[in-house]
Design an enzyme around this catalytic site. Sequence first.
Site, PDB file in Angstrom:
ATOM      1  N   HIS A  71      35.793  38.937  46.688  1.00 52.87           N
ATOM      2  CA  HIS A  71      34.500  38.926  45.999  1.00 52.87           C
ATOM      3  C   HIS A  71      34.626  39.348  44.553  1.00 52.87           C
ATOM      4  O   HIS A  71      35.449  40.205  44.198  1.00 52.87           O
ATOM      5  CB  HIS A  71      33.470  39.801  46.732  1.00 52.87           C
ATOM      6  CG  HIS A  71      33.763  41.269  46.771  1.00 52.87           C
ATOM      7  ND1 HIS A  71      33.268  42.155  45.828  1.00 52.87           N
ATOM      8  CD2 HIS A  71      34.471  42.018  47.648  1.00 52.87           C
ATOM      9  CE1 HIS A  71      33.661  43.380  46.135  1.00 52.87           C
ATOM     10  NE2 HIS A  71      34.402  43.341  47.228  1.00 52.87           N
ATOM     11  N   ASP A 188      38.057  46.804  43.036  1.00 52.96           N
ATOM     12  CA  ASP A 188      37.307  46.327  44.201  1.00 52.96           C
ATOM     13  C   ASP A 188      36.197  45.423  43.687  1.00 52.96           C
ATOM     14  O   ASP A 188      35.174  45.906  43.216  1.00 52.96           O
ATOM     15  CB  ASP A 188      36.758  47.549  44.954  1.00 52.96           C
ATOM     16  CG  ASP A 188      35.815  47.196  46.086  1.00 52.96           C
ATOM     17  OD1 ASP A 188      35.803  46.035  46.523  1.00 52.96           O
ATOM     18  OD2 ASP A 188      35.061  48.090  46.516  1.00 52.96           O
ATOM     19  N   GLU A 222      29.048  40.683  48.187  1.00 50.47           N
ATOM     20  CA  GLU A 222      29.731  41.533  49.155  1.00 50.47           C
ATOM     21  C   GLU A 222      29.266  42.977  49.064  1.00 50.47           C
ATOM     22  O   GLU A 222      29.091  43.647  50.083  1.00 50.47           O
ATOM     23  CB  GLU A 222      31.248  41.462  48.939  1.00 50.47           C
ATOM     24  CG  GLU A 222      32.073  42.061  50.089  1.00 50.47           C
ATOM     25  CD  GLU A 222      32.283  43.576  49.977  1.00 50.47           C
ATOM     26  OE1 GLU A 222      32.737  44.176  50.962  1.00 50.47           O
ATOM     27  OE2 GLU A 222      31.982  44.151  48.907  1.00 50.47           O
ATOM     28  N   GLU A 223      29.052  43.467  47.861  1.00 48.69           N
ATOM     29  CA  GLU A 223      28.710  44.877  47.688  1.00 48.69           C
ATOM     30  C   GLU A 223      27.332  45.234  48.247  1.00 48.69           C
ATOM     31  O   GLU A 223      27.016  46.418  48.395  1.00 48.69           O
ATOM     32  CB  GLU A 223      28.795  45.274  46.212  1.00 48.69           C
ATOM     33  CG  GLU A 223      30.203  45.253  45.619  1.00 48.69           C
ATOM     34  CD  GLU A 223      31.129  46.319  46.200  1.00 48.69           C
ATOM     35  OE1 GLU A 223      30.683  47.100  47.050  1.00 48.69           O
ATOM     36  OE2 GLU A 223      32.309  46.356  45.788  1.00 48.69           O
ATOM     37  N   ASP A 243      40.665  42.160  50.218  1.00 49.19           N
ATOM     38  CA  ASP A 243      39.814  43.154  49.576  1.00 49.19           C
ATOM     39  C   ASP A 243      40.651  44.402  49.346  1.00 49.19           C
ATOM     40  O   ASP A 243      41.811  44.461  49.758  1.00 49.19           O
ATOM     41  CB  ASP A 243      38.595  43.447  50.445  1.00 49.19           C
ATOM     42  CG  ASP A 243      37.392  43.923  49.647  1.00 49.19           C
ATOM     43  OD1 ASP A 243      37.597  44.579  48.604  1.00 49.19           O
ATOM     44  OD2 ASP A 243      36.252  43.646  50.058  1.00 49.19           O
ATOM     45  N   HIS A 323      35.346  52.882  44.475  1.00 46.85           N
ATOM     46  CA  HIS A 323      33.983  52.959  43.933  1.00 46.85           C
ATOM     47  C   HIS A 323      33.861  53.971  42.794  1.00 46.85           C
ATOM     48  O   HIS A 323      32.764  54.329  42.387  1.00 46.85           O
ATOM     49  CB  HIS A 323      32.945  53.235  45.023  1.00 46.85           C
ATOM     50  CG  HIS A 323      32.591  52.025  45.811  1.00 46.85           C
ATOM     51  ND1 HIS A 323      31.484  51.954  46.615  1.00 46.85           N
ATOM     52  CD2 HIS A 323      33.200  50.815  45.912  1.00 46.85           C
ATOM     53  CE1 HIS A 323      31.414  50.759  47.194  1.00 46.85           C
ATOM     54  NE2 HIS A 323      32.458  50.060  46.777  1.00 46.85           N
TER      55      HIS A 323
END
Length: 346
Positions: A71, A188, A222-223, A243, A323
């Site tokens: 993603h 990510d 995706e998030e 991922d 994150h």
Amino acid sequence: MLDKTYADFAWEKTAELLAIDSPSGFTHRAAQWVKNTFEQLGFTASITTKGGVLVDLGGEDHQNALLLEAHTDTLGAMVAQIKGNGRLRITPLGGMNANNAEAENVRVYTREGTVLEGTAQLANASVHVNGEYSNTKRTFDSLEIVLDEVVSSAEDAAKLGVQVGDIVCFDPRTKRTASGYLKSRFLDDKLSVGILLGFAKYLADHHITPSRRTWAHITVYEEVGHGGSASVPAGVTEAISVDMGCVGEGLTCTERECSICAKDSGGPYSYDVVGKLIAAAKAENASYAVDVYPYYGSDVEATLRAGNDIRHGLIGAGVYASHGYERSHIDGVFNTLLVLKGYLEV
């Protein structure tokens, strides 16, 4: 031969993509870049109705097709309120954490097309003024965006074109060290998009047609949980998310390895697919680790929840500080490429 030049290419493309702001819901420029870059490598790519990119990597067996998912959407924020002093209260997009947002440079994209710079700060951020600075809990109510403009009222901000719903993007601060570490926000999952581009370049350079039909889907939601829920081509029997691999206490993976996920918060991955991924890593002498991720969800789980009858797996280069300000290593990229090569037997 799949050598480390493909890992370097993957990183070069990752760095280019990281420079394009693309939080969930604001991914059109990144998706167009992904489409164009796959096309430059000689592959057919299209933008889906939802805004993702579907790429045909070729292959013969249409009844046992493989879907590789990554993603390009990232964490970010949206303007939720223009305060009376002209500063902006924001609401997160995806799993953005307020503790990781503080003191970061941002860009605010207005509907009028202007881009305004600013900083995410704790309200009343001067330590010499605020005696409760250290005790204040960092939340998206206690943080605010301070625009780098002469603004002292809501009217001043409105004159600049700012309104509720505008997108707020955080500076990725992308860097590669001499020792091979890759540091940036939003590895990510833009690092995995780069990995799929590196793998596509390997196929193109060596004129390789996979024995099974292979697709790549670069998703854009995706998030927020529904990236992989659509656009599964006919004949797909397996889907693998490429991922970020988790690195942290209680896990064995490092940033220099390919992580193979056996289970995450959504449940176990296909026992058969995980086994084949392990076998592929061994066949290619790739450095890898098998782990259970305690707080994680992926595109392929969204694909399953949408009702698709497929087997699923998850791999990725190890990424630390997920994150937040994330870190991986060029060796992790290379080992993930090797696992993909082994899985497809190319």
